[in-house]
Design an enzyme around this catalytic site. Structure first.
Site, PDB file in Angstrom:
ATOM      1  N   SER A 143       0.874  -1.166   0.000  1.00  0.00           N
ATOM      2  CA  SER A 143       0.000   0.000   0.000  1.00  0.00           C
ATOM      3  C   SER A 143       0.914   1.220   0.000  1.00  0.00           C
ATOM      4  O   SER A 143       1.847   1.298  -0.801  1.00  0.00           O
ATOM      5  CB  SER A 143      -0.937  -0.051   1.216  1.00  0.00           C
ATOM      6  OG  SER A 143      -1.666   1.141   1.337  1.00  0.00           O
ATOM      7  N   TYR A 158      -4.412   7.434  -7.020  1.00  0.00           N
ATOM      8  CA  TYR A 158      -3.361   6.659  -6.343  1.00  0.00           C
ATOM      9  C   TYR A 158      -3.692   6.527  -4.853  1.00  0.00           C
ATOM     10  O   TYR A 158      -3.634   5.427  -4.290  1.00  0.00           O
ATOM     11  CB  TYR A 158      -2.021   7.373  -6.539  1.00  0.00           C
ATOM     12  CG  TYR A 158      -0.832   6.656  -5.923  1.00  0.00           C
ATOM     13  CD1 TYR A 158      -0.210   5.609  -6.582  1.00  0.00           C
ATOM     14  CD2 TYR A 158      -0.334   7.036  -4.675  1.00  0.00           C
ATOM     15  CE1 TYR A 158       0.890   4.959  -6.027  1.00  0.00           C
ATOM     16  CE2 TYR A 158       0.757   6.396  -4.111  1.00  0.00           C
ATOM     17  CZ  TYR A 158       1.365   5.350  -4.791  1.00  0.00           C
ATOM     18  OH  TYR A 158       2.443   4.704  -4.233  1.00  0.00           O
ATOM     19  N   LYS A 162      -4.525   3.010  -2.891  1.00  0.00           N
ATOM     20  CA  LYS A 162      -3.701   2.513  -1.786  1.00  0.00           C
ATOM     21  C   LYS A 162      -4.520   2.344  -0.507  1.00  0.00           C
ATOM     22  O   LYS A 162      -4.247   1.445   0.300  1.00  0.00           O
ATOM     23  CB  LYS A 162      -2.498   3.435  -1.573  1.00  0.00           C
ATOM     24  CG  LYS A 162      -1.511   3.417  -2.746  1.00  0.00           C
ATOM     25  CD  LYS A 162      -0.927   2.027  -2.974  1.00  0.00           C
ATOM     26  CE  LYS A 162       0.121   1.975  -4.061  1.00  0.00           C
ATOM     27  NZ  LYS A 162       0.700   0.638  -4.252  1.00  0.00           N
TER      28      LYS A 162
HETATM   29  N1  LIG Z   1       8.524   5.041  -3.918  1.00  0.00           N
HETATM   30  C1  LIG Z   1       7.688   5.440  -3.002  1.00  0.00           C
HETATM   31  O1  LIG Z   1       7.853   6.501  -2.394  1.00  0.00           O
HETATM   32  C2  LIG Z   1       6.502   4.593  -2.644  1.00  0.00           C
HETATM   33  C3  LIG Z   1       5.772   4.963  -1.503  1.00  0.00           C
HETATM   34  C4  LIG Z   1       4.687   4.203  -1.147  1.00  0.00           C
HETATM   35  C5  LIG Z   1       4.330   3.120  -1.900  1.00  0.00           C
HETATM   36  N2  LIG Z   1       5.045   2.791  -3.005  1.00  0.00           N
HETATM   37  C6  LIG Z   1       4.615   1.637  -3.751  1.00  0.00           C
HETATM   38  O2  LIG Z   1       5.676   0.729  -3.831  1.00  0.00           O
HETATM   39  C7  LIG Z   1       5.496  -0.090  -4.980  1.00  0.00           C
HETATM   40  C8  LIG Z   1       6.788  -0.150  -5.758  1.00  0.00           C
HETATM   41  O3  LIG Z   1       7.039   1.148  -6.252  1.00  0.00           O
HETATM   42  P1  LIG Z   1       8.504   1.735  -6.480  1.00  0.00           P
HETATM   43  O4  LIG Z   1       8.556   3.004  -5.749  1.00  0.00           O
HETATM   44  O5  LIG Z   1       9.512   0.699  -6.262  1.00  0.00           O
HETATM   45  O6  LIG Z   1       8.360   2.128  -8.022  1.00  0.00           O
HETATM   46  P2  LIG Z   1       9.154   1.687  -9.332  1.00  0.00           P
HETATM   47  O7  LIG Z   1       8.544   2.474 -10.426  1.00  0.00           O
HETATM   48  O8  LIG Z   1      10.611   1.765  -9.099  1.00  0.00           O
HETATM   49  O9  LIG Z   1       8.760   0.143  -9.480  1.00  0.00           O
HETATM   50  C9  LIG Z   1       7.472  -0.254  -9.856  1.00  0.00           C
HETATM   51  C10 LIG Z   1       7.614  -1.483 -10.742  1.00  0.00           C
HETATM   52  O10 LIG Z   1       6.289  -1.940 -11.047  1.00  0.00           O
HETATM   53  C11 LIG Z   1       6.300  -2.330 -12.408  1.00  0.00           C
HETATM   54  N3  LIG Z   1       4.949  -2.328 -12.966  1.00  0.00           N
HETATM   55  C12 LIG Z   1       4.195  -1.259 -13.295  1.00  0.00           C
HETATM   56  N4  LIG Z   1       3.027  -1.657 -13.838  1.00  0.00           N
HETATM   57  C13 LIG Z   1       3.049  -3.023 -13.833  1.00  0.00           C
HETATM   58  C14 LIG Z   1       2.156  -4.022 -14.269  1.00  0.00           C
HETATM   59  N5  LIG Z   1       0.979  -3.702 -14.853  1.00  0.00           N
HETATM   60  N6  LIG Z   1       2.485  -5.305 -14.089  1.00  0.00           N
HETATM   61  C15 LIG Z   1       3.677  -5.644 -13.543  1.00  0.00           C
HETATM   62  N7  LIG Z   1       4.587  -4.748 -13.130  1.00  0.00           N
HETATM   63  C16 LIG Z   1       4.273  -3.446 -13.281  1.00  0.00           C
HETATM   64  C17 LIG Z   1       7.215  -1.346 -13.099  1.00  0.00           C
HETATM   65  O11 LIG Z   1       7.674  -1.838 -14.358  1.00  0.00           O
HETATM   66  C18 LIG Z   1       8.322  -1.186 -12.086  1.00  0.00           C
HETATM   67  O12 LIG Z   1       9.363  -2.120 -12.291  1.00  0.00           O
HETATM   68  C19 LIG Z   1       4.314   0.492  -5.738  1.00  0.00           C
HETATM   69  O13 LIG Z   1       3.152  -0.241  -5.436  1.00  0.00           O
HETATM   70  C20 LIG Z   1       4.217   1.888  -5.181  1.00  0.00           C
HETATM   71  O14 LIG Z   1       2.924   2.415  -5.292  1.00  0.00           O
HETATM   72  C21 LIG Z   1       6.129   3.503  -3.394  1.00  0.00           C
END
Ligand SMILES: NC(=O)c1ccc[n+]([C@@H]2O[C@H](COP(=O)([O-])OP(=O)(O)OC[C@H]3O[C@@H](n4cnc5c(N)ncnc54)[C@H](O)[C@@H]3O)[C@@H](O)[C@H]2O)c1
Length: 268
Positions: A143, A158, A162
């Site tokens: 989330s 978004y 979440k």
């Molecule tokens: N980075 C942050 O600050 C943060 C904060 C809270 C939550 N999140 C969550 O953490 C998770 C990972 O995000 P991140 O920050 O590592 O981002 P990121 O963009 O580095 O990684 C996300 C990955 O998901 C893949 N992806 C996107 N759509 C897809 C699909 N339809 N099927 C399969 N793979 C898919 C992308 O290719 C990418 O490799 C996400 O769910 C994001 O919402 C991130």
């Protein structure tokens, strides 16, 4: 002895950021890891680097918006290693950033399909496999800190997706608790990854503004999130299910913006 020795895991969104760090962490803790992502080049590279460090990893192009892809990913893990014990349902997108009244149906559809339906879709096939093995397993759904609180930077789909992941996680945890499948939600705060860069490039906040929202005054690292995902998947977390675990430098504990000014007698 690793935390996850001999366990078979699926990690979605494993080609980048938090998912890539988790693939490394899970493998270092002894798990066999199926990396699932739409980014083939980056996903293959992460899997190769895990194997280069002595881990067991396999990449499969998997779009979490496609039922058949998700089913194939579960089948690939089972074909390779004989079972499925763990899942980190982590793939996510930020979507288009703009005011709520400017968002289109398409903006909403994309974000909800990946972030919410994607997690539900993954759990459907993961739980089927875990139940067919006689039960037992651990699932962590990504989330966000903004699954626990709102933000005003134009990413309402978004934020809504979440929040929904938290509800979905609780419902799943209740349904499967008696069958030995634990389901928890992980709520990262601001983490330095391409997703956050993309959000900021759209004008939705800045790194400085993000830091101002975080009591610890720094972004997290993907490794700091991955470590907690591994812990929640491990037997050390055997009595934790239906929980939402914030890993956010204190962000969801309050809302420190505007920056706290010194008050008489405070220590800064
Ligand atoms: N980075 C942050 O600050 C943060 C904060 C809270 C939550 N999140 C969550 O953490 C998770 C990972 O995000 P991140 O920050 O590592 O981002 P990121 O963009 O580095 O990684 C996300 C990955 O998901 C893949 N992806 C996107 N759509 C897809 C699909 N339809 N099927 C399969 N793979 C898919 C992308 O290719 C990418 O490799 C996400 O769910 C994001 O919402 C991130």
């Amino acid at each position: 002895m690793g935390l996850l020795d001999g366990k078979v895991a699926i990690i979605t969104g494993a080609a980048s950021g938090i998912g890539a760090a988790a693939a490394r962490e899970f493998a270092a803790e002894g798990a066999f890891v199926l990396l699932a992502d739409i980014d083939v080049d980056a996903g293959e590279a992460v899997a190769q680097s895990v194997r280069g460090h002595g881990g067991q990893a396999l990449f499969l192009r998997t779009d979490v918006t496609r039922d058949s892809d998700v089913e194939a990913a579960v089948q690939a893990a089972v074909a390779e290693w004989g079972r499925l014990d763990l899942a980190f349902n982590n793939a996510g997108i930020d979507g288009v950033a703009c005011d709520l009244d400017q968002h289109t149906e398409q903006d909403w559809g994309q974000v909800i399909d990946v972030n919410l339906h994607g997690v539900a879709r993954c759990m459907r096939y993961e739980v089927r496999q875990m139940r067919s093995q006689g039960g037992g397993g651990a699932i962590v759904n990504t989330s966000s800190a903004v699954g626990l609180m709102g933000v005003d930077v134009g990413i309402a789909p978004y934020v809504a997706s979440k929040h929904a992941v938290v509800g979905l996680t609780k419902a799943a945890a209740l349904e499967f608790a008696a069958r030995g499948i634990r389901v928890n939600a992980l709520c990262p705060g601001g983490v330095a990854t391409p997703l956050v860069e993309h959000t900021q490039q759209q004008g939705a906040g800045s790194e400085e503004a993000a830091r101002d929202m975080i009591p610890m005054r720094r972004l997290g690292t993907p490794q700091e999130i991955a470590a907690v995902a591994a812990f929640l998947c491990s037997d050390k977390a055997s009595y934790i299910t239906g929980s939402t675990v914030a890993v956010d430098g204190g962000m969801s504990a309050g809302y420190p913006r505007p920056l706290r000014v010194a008050v008489p007698g405070s220590v800064g």
